[in-house]
Design a protein around this motif. Structure first.
Motif, PDB file in Angstrom:
ATOM      1  N   LEU A  31       0.821  -1.208   0.000  1.00  0.00           N
ATOM      2  CA  LEU A  31       0.000   0.000   0.000  1.00  0.00           C
ATOM      3  C   LEU A  31       0.858   1.262   0.000  1.00  0.00           C
ATOM      4  O   LEU A  31       0.641   2.169  -0.804  1.00  0.00           O
ATOM      5  CB  LEU A  31      -0.932   0.002   1.210  1.00  0.00           C
ATOM      6  CG  LEU A  31      -1.867   1.193   1.336  1.00  0.00           C
ATOM      7  CD1 LEU A  31      -2.919   1.149   0.236  1.00  0.00           C
ATOM      8  CD2 LEU A  31      -2.522   1.198   2.699  1.00  0.00           C
ATOM      9  N   TYR A  32       1.839   1.317   0.886  1.00  0.00           N
ATOM     10  CA  TYR A  32       2.719   2.483   0.948  1.00  0.00           C
ATOM     11  C   TYR A  32       3.456   2.694  -0.372  1.00  0.00           C
ATOM     12  O   TYR A  32       3.513   3.810  -0.901  1.00  0.00           O
ATOM     13  CB  TYR A  32       3.764   2.322   2.056  1.00  0.00           C
ATOM     14  CG  TYR A  32       3.309   2.730   3.430  1.00  0.00           C
ATOM     15  CD1 TYR A  32       3.281   4.065   3.796  1.00  0.00           C
ATOM     16  CD2 TYR A  32       2.938   1.784   4.369  1.00  0.00           C
ATOM     17  CE1 TYR A  32       2.896   4.445   5.067  1.00  0.00           C
ATOM     18  CE2 TYR A  32       2.545   2.155   5.641  1.00  0.00           C
ATOM     19  CZ  TYR A  32       2.525   3.489   5.983  1.00  0.00           C
ATOM     20  OH  TYR A  32       2.139   3.859   7.235  1.00  0.00           O
ATOM     21  N   VAL A  33       4.044   1.652  -0.906  1.00  0.00           N
ATOM     22  CA  VAL A  33       4.826   1.782  -2.144  1.00  0.00           C
ATOM     23  C   VAL A  33       3.918   2.170  -3.306  1.00  0.00           C
ATOM     24  O   VAL A  33       4.253   3.043  -4.110  1.00  0.00           O
ATOM     25  CB  VAL A  33       5.600   0.481  -2.444  1.00  0.00           C
ATOM     26  CG1 VAL A  33       6.282   0.547  -3.803  1.00  0.00           C
ATOM     27  CG2 VAL A  33       6.623   0.215  -1.352  1.00  0.00           C
ATOM     28  N   ARG A  34       2.753   1.558  -3.389  1.00  0.00           N
ATOM     29  CA  ARG A  34       1.828   1.869  -4.482  1.00  0.00           C
ATOM     30  C   ARG A  34       1.367   3.323  -4.412  1.00  0.00           C
ATOM     31  O   ARG A  34       1.337   4.025  -5.426  1.00  0.00           O
ATOM     32  CB  ARG A  34       0.625   0.930  -4.436  1.00  0.00           C
ATOM     33  CG  ARG A  34      -0.298   1.085  -5.622  1.00  0.00           C
ATOM     34  CD  ARG A  34      -1.329  -0.006  -5.665  1.00  0.00           C
ATOM     35  NE  ARG A  34      -2.161  -0.027  -4.489  1.00  0.00           N
ATOM     36  CZ  ARG A  34      -3.392   0.479  -4.431  1.00  0.00           C
ATOM     37  NH1 ARG A  34      -3.924   1.027  -5.487  1.00  0.00           N
ATOM     38  NH2 ARG A  34      -4.090   0.421  -3.323  1.00  0.00           N
ATOM     39  N   LYS A  94       2.293  10.207  -6.300  1.00  0.00           N
ATOM     40  CA  LYS A  94       3.404  11.149  -6.133  1.00  0.00           C
ATOM     41  C   LYS A  94       3.362  11.855  -4.779  1.00  0.00           C
ATOM     42  O   LYS A  94       3.611  13.052  -4.667  1.00  0.00           O
ATOM     43  CB  LYS A  94       3.425  12.190  -7.258  1.00  0.00           C
ATOM     44  CG  LYS A  94       3.432  11.614  -8.643  1.00  0.00           C
ATOM     45  CD  LYS A  94       4.664  10.794  -8.896  1.00  0.00           C
ATOM     46  CE  LYS A  94       4.652  10.301 -10.334  1.00  0.00           C
ATOM     47  NZ  LYS A  94       5.513   9.188 -10.549  1.00  0.00           N
ATOM     48  N   LEU A  95       3.014  11.097  -3.762  1.00  0.00           N
ATOM     49  CA  LEU A  95       3.011  11.637  -2.409  1.00  0.00           C
ATOM     50  C   LEU A  95       4.422  11.559  -1.842  1.00  0.00           C
ATOM     51  O   LEU A  95       5.170  10.633  -2.134  1.00  0.00           O
ATOM     52  CB  LEU A  95       2.073  10.824  -1.516  1.00  0.00           C
ATOM     53  CG  LEU A  95       0.597  10.856  -1.900  1.00  0.00           C
ATOM     54  CD1 LEU A  95      -0.163   9.812  -1.113  1.00  0.00           C
ATOM     55  CD2 LEU A  95       0.022  12.231  -1.664  1.00  0.00           C
ATOM     56  N   SER A  96       4.772  12.518  -1.020  1.00  0.00           N
ATOM     57  CA  SER A  96       6.074  12.457  -0.373  1.00  0.00           C
ATOM     58  C   SER A  96       6.013  11.427   0.754  1.00  0.00           C
ATOM     59  O   SER A  96       4.931  11.148   1.289  1.00  0.00           O
ATOM     60  CB  SER A  96       6.459  13.822   0.185  1.00  0.00           C
ATOM     61  OG  SER A  96       5.721  14.101   1.350  1.00  0.00           O
ATOM     62  N   PRO A  97       7.145  10.865   1.124  1.00  0.00           N
ATOM     63  CA  PRO A  97       7.142   9.908   2.239  1.00  0.00           C
ATOM     64  C   PRO A  97       6.612  10.525   3.533  1.00  0.00           C
ATOM     65  O   PRO A  97       5.924   9.870   4.304  1.00  0.00           O
ATOM     66  CB  PRO A  97       8.611   9.521   2.383  1.00  0.00           C
ATOM     67  CG  PRO A  97       9.198   9.780   1.046  1.00  0.00           C
ATOM     68  CD  PRO A  97       8.451  10.947   0.488  1.00  0.00           C
ATOM     69  N   ARG A  98       6.897  11.791   3.748  1.00  0.00           N
ATOM     70  CA  ARG A  98       6.393  12.448   4.961  1.00  0.00           C
ATOM     71  C   ARG A  98       4.870  12.599   4.918  1.00  0.00           C
ATOM     72  O   ARG A  98       4.204  12.481   5.944  1.00  0.00           O
ATOM     73  CB  ARG A  98       7.067  13.795   5.148  1.00  0.00           C
ATOM     74  CG  ARG A  98       8.538  13.649   5.488  1.00  0.00           C
ATOM     75  CD  ARG A  98       9.210  14.998   5.634  1.00  0.00           C
ATOM     76  NE  ARG A  98      10.642  14.884   5.641  1.00  0.00           N
ATOM     77  CZ  ARG A  98      11.380  14.821   6.736  1.00  0.00           C
ATOM     78  NH1 ARG A  98      10.810  14.850   7.911  1.00  0.00           N
ATOM     79  NH2 ARG A  98      12.688  14.720   6.652  1.00  0.00           N
ATOM     80  N   ASN A  99       4.320  12.864   3.741  1.00  0.00           N
ATOM     81  CA  ASN A  99       2.861  12.925   3.615  1.00  0.00           C
ATOM     82  C   ASN A  99       2.234  11.565   3.893  1.00  0.00           C
ATOM     83  O   ASN A  99       1.193  11.474   4.542  1.00  0.00           O
ATOM     84  CB  ASN A  99       2.451  13.397   2.223  1.00  0.00           C
ATOM     85  CG  ASN A  99       2.694  14.864   2.006  1.00  0.00           C
ATOM     86  OD1 ASN A  99       2.909  15.613   2.947  1.00  0.00           O
ATOM     87  ND2 ASN A  99       2.683  15.277   0.755  1.00  0.00           N
ATOM     88  N   LEU A 100       2.859  10.513   3.393  1.00  0.00           N
ATOM     89  CA  LEU A 100       2.346   9.169   3.648  1.00  0.00           C
ATOM     90  C   LEU A 100       2.385   8.827   5.132  1.00  0.00           C
ATOM     91  O   LEU A 100       1.443   8.237   5.666  1.00  0.00           O
ATOM     92  CB  LEU A 100       3.149   8.135   2.860  1.00  0.00           C
ATOM     93  CG  LEU A 100       2.829   8.038   1.384  1.00  0.00           C
ATOM     94  CD1 LEU A 100       3.842   7.149   0.679  1.00  0.00           C
ATOM     95  CD2 LEU A 100       1.432   7.491   1.186  1.00  0.00           C
ATOM     96  N   VAL A 101       3.470   9.197   5.795  1.00  0.00           N
ATOM     97  CA  VAL A 101       3.577   8.942   7.231  1.00  0.00           C
ATOM     98  C   VAL A 101       2.462   9.672   7.975  1.00  0.00           C
ATOM     99  O   VAL A 101       1.814   9.107   8.858  1.00  0.00           O
ATOM    100  CB  VAL A 101       4.967   9.373   7.759  1.00  0.00           C
ATOM    101  CG1 VAL A 101       4.990   9.408   9.270  1.00  0.00           C
ATOM    102  CG2 VAL A 101       6.036   8.443   7.225  1.00  0.00           C
ATOM    103  N   GLU A 102       2.217  10.908   7.589  1.00  0.00           N
ATOM    104  CA  GLU A 102       1.160  11.691   8.233  1.00  0.00           C
ATOM    105  C   GLU A 102      -0.219  11.074   7.979  1.00  0.00           C
ATOM    106  O   GLU A 102      -1.041  10.971   8.891  1.00  0.00           O
ATOM    107  CB  GLU A 102       1.198  13.119   7.711  1.00  0.00           C
ATOM    108  CG  GLU A 102       0.226  14.052   8.377  1.00  0.00           C
ATOM    109  CD  GLU A 102       0.334  15.467   7.842  1.00  0.00           C
ATOM    110  OE1 GLU A 102      -0.696  16.158   7.856  1.00  0.00           O
ATOM    111  OE2 GLU A 102       1.431  15.869   7.416  1.00  0.00           O
ATOM    112  N   MET A 103      -0.470  10.656   6.734  1.00  0.00           N
ATOM    113  CA  MET A 103      -1.755  10.040   6.401  1.00  0.00           C
ATOM    114  C   MET A 103      -1.975   8.750   7.189  1.00  0.00           C
ATOM    115  O   MET A 103      -3.059   8.508   7.718  1.00  0.00           O
ATOM    116  CB  MET A 103      -1.821   9.726   4.902  1.00  0.00           C
ATOM    117  CG  MET A 103      -1.984  10.928   4.019  1.00  0.00           C
ATOM    118  SD  MET A 103      -1.793  10.546   2.266  1.00  0.00           S
ATOM    119  CE  MET A 103      -2.927   9.212   2.035  1.00  0.00           C
TER     120      MET A 103
END
Length: 83
Positions: A23-26, A32-41
């Motif tokens: 899910l994270y990688v996809r 085109k989300l930043s890794p920090r945005n993904l962590v926050e989400m």
């Protein structure tokens, strides 16, 4: 082309379940989300990890995912290829 690894071998020894990693990688690649945005989400969903972990997963799993996804791609016609 190299043989595809089994899901067990691909994710062996990982702390997170393979569904979470996929899910994270996809999402990183597709939206085109930043890794920090993904962590926050994902923190809103109760998941806790560092943004560098996502970057390591992207580097580690993207080549294998591309191999798997290409099997389902449709071949392109020659009319769009320039001579």
């Amino acid at each position: 082309m190299s043989k595809l690894k089994s899901m067990e071998n691909l994710f062996a020894g990982r702390h997170f379940e393979h569904d979470v990693i996929i899910l994270y990688v996809r999402w990183y690649l597709r939206y085109k989300l930043s890794p920090r945005n993904l962590v926050e989400m994902m923190a809103e969903r109760g998941s806790s990890l560092a943004h560098t972990t996502i970057l390591r997963w992207v580097k580690r799993y993207t080549p294998e995912f591309v191999k798997r996804w290409r099997r389902f791609g449709t071949p392109r016609g020659q009319s769009w290829v320039s001579p």
